[in-house]
Design a protein around this motif. Structure first.
Motif, PDB file in Angstrom:
ATOM      1  N   THR A 122       1.015  -1.298  -0.012  1.00  0.00           N
ATOM      2  CA  THR A 122      -0.008   0.040   0.027  1.00  0.00           C
ATOM      3  C   THR A 122       0.951   1.149  -0.047  1.00  0.00           C
ATOM      4  OG1 THR A 122      -0.006   0.197   2.399  1.00  0.00           O
ATOM      5  CG2 THR A 122      -1.925  -1.180   1.515  1.00  0.00           C
ATOM      6  N   PRO A 123       0.356   2.508  -0.379  1.00  0.00           N
ATOM      7  CA  PRO A 123       1.201   3.416  -0.194  1.00  0.00           C
ATOM      8  C   PRO A 123       1.668   3.846   1.037  1.00  0.00           C
ATOM      9  CG  PRO A 123      -0.710   4.049  -1.625  1.00  0.00           C
ATOM     10  CD  PRO A 123      -0.839   2.785  -1.033  1.00  0.00           C
ATOM     11  N   GLU A 124       0.846   3.533   1.987  1.00  0.00           N
ATOM     12  CA  GLU A 124       1.418   3.666   3.552  1.00  0.00           C
ATOM     13  C   GLU A 124       2.615   2.933   3.835  1.00  0.00           C
ATOM     14  OE1 GLU A 124      -1.815   3.218   2.595  1.00  0.00           O
ATOM     15  OE2 GLU A 124      -2.703   5.151   2.853  1.00  0.00           O
ATOM     16  N   THR A 160       5.723   4.032   1.851  1.00  0.00           N
ATOM     17  CA  THR A 160       6.074   5.384   2.558  1.00  0.00           C
ATOM     18  C   THR A 160       7.325   4.865   3.854  1.00  0.00           C
ATOM     19  OG1 THR A 160       4.467   6.796   2.099  1.00  0.00           O
ATOM     20  CG2 THR A 160       5.573   7.235   4.213  1.00  0.00           C
ATOM     21  N   SER A 180       2.577   9.528   6.533  1.00  0.00           N
ATOM     22  CA  SER A 180       1.313   9.222   6.314  1.00  0.00           C
ATOM     23  C   SER A 180       0.473  10.190   7.215  1.00  0.00           C
ATOM     24  CB  SER A 180       0.938   7.813   6.843  1.00  0.00           C
ATOM     25  OG  SER A 180       1.571   6.930   5.895  1.00  0.00           O
ATOM     26  N   ILE A 227       0.413  13.254   5.085  1.00  0.00           N
ATOM     27  CA  ILE A 227      -0.348  12.947   3.845  1.00  0.00           C
ATOM     28  C   ILE A 227      -1.968  13.058   3.981  1.00  0.00           C
ATOM     29  CG2 ILE A 227      -0.618  10.973   2.154  1.00  0.00           C
ATOM     30  CD1 ILE A 227       2.426  10.438   2.346  1.00  0.00           C
ATOM     31  N   SER A 228      -2.308  12.220   5.021  1.00  0.00           N
ATOM     32  CA  SER A 228      -3.862  12.028   5.204  1.00  0.00           C
ATOM     33  C   SER A 228      -4.369  13.430   5.315  1.00  0.00           C
ATOM     34  CB  SER A 228      -3.956  11.108   6.162  1.00  0.00           C
ATOM     35  OG  SER A 228      -3.508  11.666   7.480  1.00  0.00           O
ATOM     36  N   SER A 266       7.032   9.910  -2.128  1.00  0.00           N
ATOM     37  CA  SER A 266       6.252   9.143  -0.923  1.00  0.00           C
ATOM     38  C   SER A 266       4.748   9.802  -1.146  1.00  0.00           C
ATOM     39  CB  SER A 266       6.865   9.653   0.235  1.00  0.00           C
ATOM     40  OG  SER A 266       5.860   9.314   1.170  1.00  0.00           O
ATOM     41  N   HIS A 307       2.917   8.512  -4.503  1.00  0.00           N
ATOM     42  CA  HIS A 307       2.353   7.065  -4.512  1.00  0.00           C
ATOM     43  C   HIS A 307       0.692   7.458  -3.873  1.00  0.00           C
ATOM     44  CE1 HIS A 307       5.987   5.487  -5.668  1.00  0.00           C
ATOM     45  NE2 HIS A 307       5.019   4.344  -5.896  1.00  0.00           N
ATOM     46  N   ALA A 308       0.500   8.020  -2.609  1.00  0.00           N
ATOM     47  CA  ALA A 308      -0.508   8.314  -2.090  1.00  0.00           C
ATOM     48  C   ALA A 308      -1.619   8.955  -2.903  1.00  0.00           C
ATOM     49  CB  ALA A 308      -0.403   8.785  -0.557  1.00  0.00           C
ATOM     50  N   ARG A 326      -3.084   6.695  -5.782  1.00  0.00           N
ATOM     51  CA  ARG A 326      -4.070   5.739  -5.263  1.00  0.00           C
ATOM     52  C   ARG A 326      -5.306   6.390  -5.152  1.00  0.00           C
ATOM     53  NH1 ARG A 326      -4.113   3.264   0.001  1.00  0.00           N
ATOM     54  NH2 ARG A 326      -3.704   5.302   0.705  1.00  0.00           N
ATOM     55  N   THR A 327      -5.230   7.873  -4.541  1.00  0.00           N
ATOM     56  CA  THR A 327      -6.404   8.492  -4.248  1.00  0.00           C
ATOM     57  C   THR A 327      -7.342   8.797  -5.663  1.00  0.00           C
ATOM     58  OG1 THR A 327      -5.440   9.339  -2.278  1.00  0.00           O
ATOM     59  CG2 THR A 327      -7.431  10.354  -2.859  1.00  0.00           C
TER      60      THR A 327
END
Ligand SMILES: C[S@@+](CC[C@H](N)C(=O)[O-])C[C@H]1O[C@@H](n2cnc3c(N)ncnc32)[C@H](O)[C@@H]1O
Length: 358
Positions: free
Chosen positions: A72-74, A77, A89, A92-93, A116, A119-120, A123-124
Motif C-alpha cells: 500500500t502507499p502507506e 512510505t 502518512s 499525507i492524510s 512518497s 504514491h498516495a 492511489r487516491t
C-alpha cells in the motif's frame, strides 16, 4: 502488479513489503532465484511465490519468520529508498483531506522527491484522475519514473523534469489541486495559480519552517487567496499499562451497590459528549461527584483508605507524563484521566472513585 489495484497471491516481479518487526519494513522485488538475507535468516523468493499476501514466510533455518505484505502507499512510505526528505502518512492524510482529493482529481505536485506523497495521491485519484509531478533533479525524476513503472502506475502520472519556480508548471486551468513541497514555494505559487481550474480549486504548501510559511502566505494573499489556514499535524502516541499508583485513597462508591450499572450510566453520559466537554467543566463535574462521595456512607465497594490502587494508567509515549484527557473504555467500564499534568482523579469501571490524595 499495481499499487492502485490488488491481487491475492505473490507473483514473480511483484513488489512485496517485508515486515521484519514493528519498526523495520523492507521493500523487495520478487525475482527468479532471488534470496532475501537479513538478520532473521535467509528467505528465498521462491518460498514466497504463490503465497497469499499477508503470509508468514519462514527462514531456511525454520526458526524465525517475517511477513510478506501487499504494498500500500502507506507501507511504501515506510519502506521506500530515501532520495530526499519525505512526507509521512500523518501529513499525507491531512493533505489529501484538505485538498479534497478523490477519484478523478487532477493534481499538480512539486517536487517529486522520493515520491512518497506521489504514491498516495495516485492511489487516491485513480482510476480516472491524474498526477502531474515536477522535479528539477534529473536523476530523481528518472528514478521516480522507474518506481511508477514498476508499481503499475505510469498511466496515472506524468513526471516532468523542470524547475517549478523558474520555469513554472506550463499548465493552464487543469488542476483541482496543487501541492508544493519546495524550499521556496512562494516562487511557484503564481504559476500554480494559473494551473488551478479556478474557484474551489485548492493549493497546499508544505514547509518545515515558519519563515517559509509566512513568506508563502504573504504571496498567496497578494494573489487574492482567501481562507489561508496553517495546520500542524501531530501524532500523540499513548501507552496504556496496568499499574499501581501510590498516594491514592479509595473512597466509597456514592451511587449504591450496583457499581457496574453506575459505570455504564457514567460511560453513556460522558462518552457522547467527550469531545465537546471543556476540561474545566469536566473537573467541576468531578468535584461535584466527589462531594457526593463524601456525603454518602452507603455502598462501600473496595477498601476505603487503601493507599495503593491498581489502575489502568495512560502515559504519553514522548513525554512519559500522564496523558491529559484520556478516556479508555474497558470491557467492564470506563477510565478517565482529567486534564491536568498530574493525574488528579479517575473513575474506575469497578465503581470506585480514586482520588489523588496529594
Ligand atoms: C523534500 S523533497 C519532496 C519530497 C516528496 N514530497 C516526498 O514525499 O517524497 C523536495 C524535492 O523538490 C525538488 N525541488 C526543489 N526545488 C525545486 C524546483 N524549483 N523545481 C522542481 N523541483 C524542485 C528537490 O530536488 C527535491 O527532490
Amino acid at each position: 502488479m499495481s499499487f492502485a489495484s490488488y491481487h491475492d497471491n505473490i507473483e514473480l516481479g511483484d513488489t512485496v513489503i517485508l515486515y521484519l518487526s514493528p519498526t523495520e519494513l523492507e521493500a523487495i522485488t520478487i525475482k527468479r532465484g532471488g534470496v532475501e538475507r537479513n538478520k532473521f535468516g535467509d528467505f528465498p523468493h521462491a518460498n514466497m511465490i504463490g503465497k497469499p499476501f499477508g503470509s508468514k514466510i519462514y527462514a531456511m533455518n525454520k526458526r524465525s519468520w517475517i511477513m510478506a505484505l501487499y504494498p500500500t502507499p502507506e507501507l511504501w512510505t515506510r519502506a521506500l529508498p530515501h532520495r530526499t526528505q519525505i512526507i509521512y502518512s500523518t501529513d499525507i492524510s491531512l493533505v489529501a483531506m484538505y485538498l479534497n482529493l478523490k477519484p478523478g482529481s487532477v493534481v499538480i505536485e512539486s517536487g517529486t522527491g522520493s515520491a512518497s506523497l506521489s504514491h498516495a495521491i495516485i492511489r487516491t485519484v485513480a482510476p480516472t484522475g491524474h498526477l502531474h509531478t515536477f522535479e528539477y533533479h534529473e536523476q530523481r525524476a528518472q528514478l521516480a519514473r522507474q518506481d511508477f513503472e514498476a508499481h503499475g502506475l505510469s498511466h496515472l502520472v506524468t513526471v516532468r523534469c523542470r524547475d517549478a519556480c523558474k520555469e513554472g508548471f506550463g499548465l493552464e486551468r487543469v488542476a483541482d489541486a496543487v501541492f508544493l513541497d519546495l524550499p521556496s514555494p512562494w516562487d511557484a505559487v503564481e504559476s500554480a495559480t494559473r494551473a488551478l481550474k479556478g474557484p474551489g480549486a485548492k493549493l497546499c504548501s508544505f514547509s518545515p519552517c515558519l519563515e517559509q510559511v509566512q513568506k508563502t502566505c504573504t504571496r498567496l494573499r497578494a494573489l487574492g487567496y482567501q481562507d489561508i489556514i496553517t495546520y500542524v499535524g501531530l501524532i500523540r502516541h499513548l501507552s496504556f499499562s496496568h499499574t499501581k499508583m501510590q498516594n491514592f485513597v479509595i473512597r466509597p462508591n456514592p451511587k449504591g451497590t450496583n457499581s457496574n450499572k453506575r459505570t455504564a450510566e457514567q460511560s453513556e453520559a460522558t462518552d457522547g459528549d467527550a469531545q465537546s466537554v471543556q476540561p474545566s467543566a469536566k473537573r467541576e463535574n468531578i468535584e461535584a461527584e466527589d462531594e457526593e462521595t463524601q456525603a454518602s456512607e452507603t455502598a462501600v465497594v473496595g477498601n476505603p483508605g487503601v493507599k495503593w490502587a491498581p489502575i489502568e494508567f495512560a502515559t504519553e509515549f514522548m513525554t512519559g507524563r500522564p496523558a491529559p484527557s484520556v478516556r479508555h473504555a474497558r470491557p467492564h467500564g470506563i477510565f478517565d484521566l482529567c486534564d491536568t499534568p498530574m493525574l488528579s482523579y479517575c473513575f474506575r469501571g469497578d465503581g470506585l472513585i480514586v482520588q489523588n490524595d496529594q
